[in-house]
Design a protein around this motif. Structure first.
Motif, mmCIF file in Angstrom:
data_model
loop_
_atom_site.group_PDB
_atom_site.id
_atom_site.type_symbol
_atom_site.label_atom_id
_atom_site.label_comp_id
_atom_site.label_asym_id
_atom_site.label_seq_id
_atom_site.Cartn_x
_atom_site.Cartn_y
_atom_site.Cartn_z
ATOM 1 N N ASN A 9 0.836 -1.214 0.000
ATOM 2 C CA ASN A 9 0.000 0.000 0.000
ATOM 3 C C ASN A 9 0.866 1.257 0.000
ATOM 4 O O ASN A 9 0.542 2.245 -0.672
ATOM 5 C CB ASN A 9 -0.909 0.028 1.235
ATOM 6 C CG ASN A 9 -2.006 -0.990 1.133
ATOM 7 O OD1 ASN A 9 -2.264 -1.509 0.046
ATOM 8 N ND2 ASN A 9 -2.640 -1.297 2.248
ATOM 9 N N ASN B 35 -8.941 -6.504 3.795
ATOM 10 C CA ASN B 35 -8.777 -6.848 2.384
ATOM 11 C C ASN B 35 -10.115 -7.047 1.670
ATOM 12 O O ASN B 35 -10.262 -6.697 0.501
ATOM 13 C CB ASN B 35 -7.932 -8.112 2.241
ATOM 14 C CG ASN B 35 -6.514 -7.863 2.727
ATOM 15 O OD1 ASN B 35 -6.016 -6.744 2.657
ATOM 16 N ND2 ASN B 35 -5.879 -8.902 3.250
ATOM 17 N N GLY B 38 -12.303 -3.445 2.499
ATOM 18 C CA GLY B 38 -11.581 -2.200 2.230
ATOM 19 C C GLY B 38 -11.644 -1.209 3.380
ATOM 20 O O GLY B 38 -11.522 0.000 3.180
ATOM 21 N N ASP B 40 -10.125 0.894 6.052
ATOM 22 C CA ASP B 40 -8.765 1.288 6.431
ATOM 23 C C ASP B 40 -8.691 1.429 7.949
ATOM 24 O O ASP B 40 -9.686 1.258 8.658
ATOM 25 C CB ASP B 40 -8.335 2.572 5.700
ATOM 26 C CG ASP B 40 -9.208 3.760 6.057
ATOM 27 O OD1 ASP B 40 -9.808 3.755 7.146
ATOM 28 O OD2 ASP B 40 -9.298 4.697 5.246
#
Lengths: 395, 83
Positions: A9, B35, B38, B40
């Protein structure tokens, strides 16, 4: 799966910055000219994001003390506080910090980050609880993780949510460390310390306040938020840094608890790193009385903060919730913020670009920090560049 | 107040997560929070705050390392409710 795969990322984000042609996280200051001016990318730049609140980095007395110390004691201690790294100056600074805070004990760490790691990991362990404000600094989060204690967050600056969590903790508050900051580093807002202290009195626990951004800025003697709120007697541990208002690098903790005598034996971030260099200690010792007696500097930094905050507010920028020497300008999407930051730098003003997750509430920020050393003309220029940048990007 | 069972917690957690994700996705027990959905790190923290309020529990951040899927999350909530 390779070791670096987990950084995918970051790699993608970095690639995005490269494609955009901007890397706000690798700014090189080619020459530092004063507390508020530098040369970046070959051009003169006004610095408005350095945390140099009192502008002491070029104070002649502090510089002379550092030079004198290098000549007398050399460039570094080459050792830990627990081994060969405690010089007379380290102890004197600890005594002076204790006197400044009117406390029994002061402990010097090598950085502010390590002061948080060192205190939290020595105080809390498995089975204990740590109650932290959600917007606490990364060093506090990392210290909490390293401690092995249960980490419980309360909503930022919400005494209501904090009380809810304290109620749930029940008898566990006996083994609970509460951690807040004086002024929060990203939005520049202050902790509601009177309310927090009242809750601590009601429910129990020990309270640590990180004054990194409030030392030198708040309180009659510049001791920070706890002094300003007149609650120092109820704060068990004050942690701070030398790298902002004191213009050096290093960290500290002060307090009255007799257990503080044990910290140097129990704190791995204190034990297993080299101590601050003699020059750092000398400049900090010279800066501390300037900070203590710096009523005019404090007045100036607040005048500068008020002036810029008011100007930006009048221009319609979305700002942090209150006036403080940390002024956060809330922007929109990542690309817009990157472009804004770049145009400002090209126009000769450096501010900090803060992207999520470092910025709270998933927002992008342009973070300014004001200094007592900023002149009215410089404040005017910062405001003007915000305005022209917005106009340029809109056009 | 009766203690919610696994299925009830799962249904509540699914509702709650849906409020935080931008695109409509199917949430299964083995869906991964990061994953698969999504979420964060900031959104995970928001979800945890909501879970703490909804079930009146603590969700210590140090337990997060062991949580990968929706099922892990629900089981941890169940453990915290059980005290």
């Amino acid at each position: 799966m390779g070791l670096f795969d987990k950084l995918a990322n970051i790699a993608a984000a970095r690639q995005g910055l490269e494609a955009f042609g901007v890397d706000p996280f690798n700014v090189v200051i080619e020459e530092i000219l004063s507390p508020t001016e530098a040369r970046i990318g070959g051009q003169p730049v006004l610095l408005a994001g350095t945390n140099n609140y009192l502008g002491l980095t070029f104070d002649p007395g502090c510089m002379a003390a550092a030079c004198q110390s290098i000549n007398a004691e050399g460039t570094g201690t080459t050792g830990s506080r627990m081994a060969n790294g405690t010089y007379a100056g380290h102890l004197k600074l600890e005594e002076e910090l204790a006197t400044f805070y009117d406390c029994r004990k002061g402990i010097v760490f090598s950085t502010g980050f390590l002061a948080n790691l060192g205190m939290i990991t020595a105080l809390a362990g498995p089975g204990d609880a740590i109650l932290i404000d959600a917007d606490c600094h990364a060093s506090i989060y990392d210290g909490c993780r390293m401690s092995g204690a249960d980490i419980i967050r309360f909503r930022h600056n919400s005494a209501i949510d904090m009380e809810k969590k304290l109620k749930r903790l029940g008898a566990r508050t006996e083994n609970t460390l509460i951690i807040v900051e004086g002024i929060y580093s990203m939005l520049g807002d202050r902790a509601p310390l009177k309310d927090i202290v009242a809750l601590k009195r009601q429910y129990g626990g020990m309270l640590m306040v990180d004054e990194a951004h409030s030392l030198g800025v708040l309180g009659e003697k510049g001791r920070g938020m706890a002094e300003d709120a007149k609650v120092e007697a109820d704060v068990d541990f004050i942690v701070g840094t030398f790298s902002k208002s004191l213009g050096g690098i290093g960290g500290f903790c002060v307090g009255n608890h007799p257990g503080l005598d044990l910290i140097p034996y129990a704190s791995r971030p204190y034990i297993f790193t080299a101590s601050p260099s003699p020059a750092t200690i000398a400049s900090t010792r010279a800066a501390l009385p300037l900070l203590r007696d710096g009523v005019a500097l404090r007045k100036q930094v607040w005048e500068n903060a008020t002036s810029l905050y008011t100007r930006l507010q009048q221009m319609g920028f979305k700002l942090g919730p209150e006036i403080s020497p940390v002024i956060a300008v809330r922007l929109g999407a990542r690309e817009e913020s990157l472009a804004f930051w770049q145009v400002m730098l090209n126009s000769g003003v450096y501010v900090n670009l803060v992207l999520p997750p470092a910025a709270p509430s998933n927002s992008c920020l342009l973070r300014c920090s004001l200094s007592a050393a900023h002149t009215p003309a410089q404040i005017e220029k910062i405001a003007e560049v915000f305005s022209t940048t917005r106009a340029q990007l809109a056009g | 107040m009766p203690v919610p069972d696994y299925a009830e917690i799962l249904a509540d957690v699914e509702d709650l997560i849906r409020r935080f994700i931008k695109n409509p996705v199917t949430i299964e027990e083995d869906t991964e929070l990061v994953n698969g959905l999504g979420l964060d790190s900031l959104l995970v923290m928001e979800v945890i705050q909501e879970v703490e309020d909804r079930f009146d529990i603590f969700f210590p951040l140090n337990t997060l390392a062991e949580i990968r899927t929706v099922k892990d999350f629900v089981l941890q909530i169940q453990r915290e409710i059980g005290g």
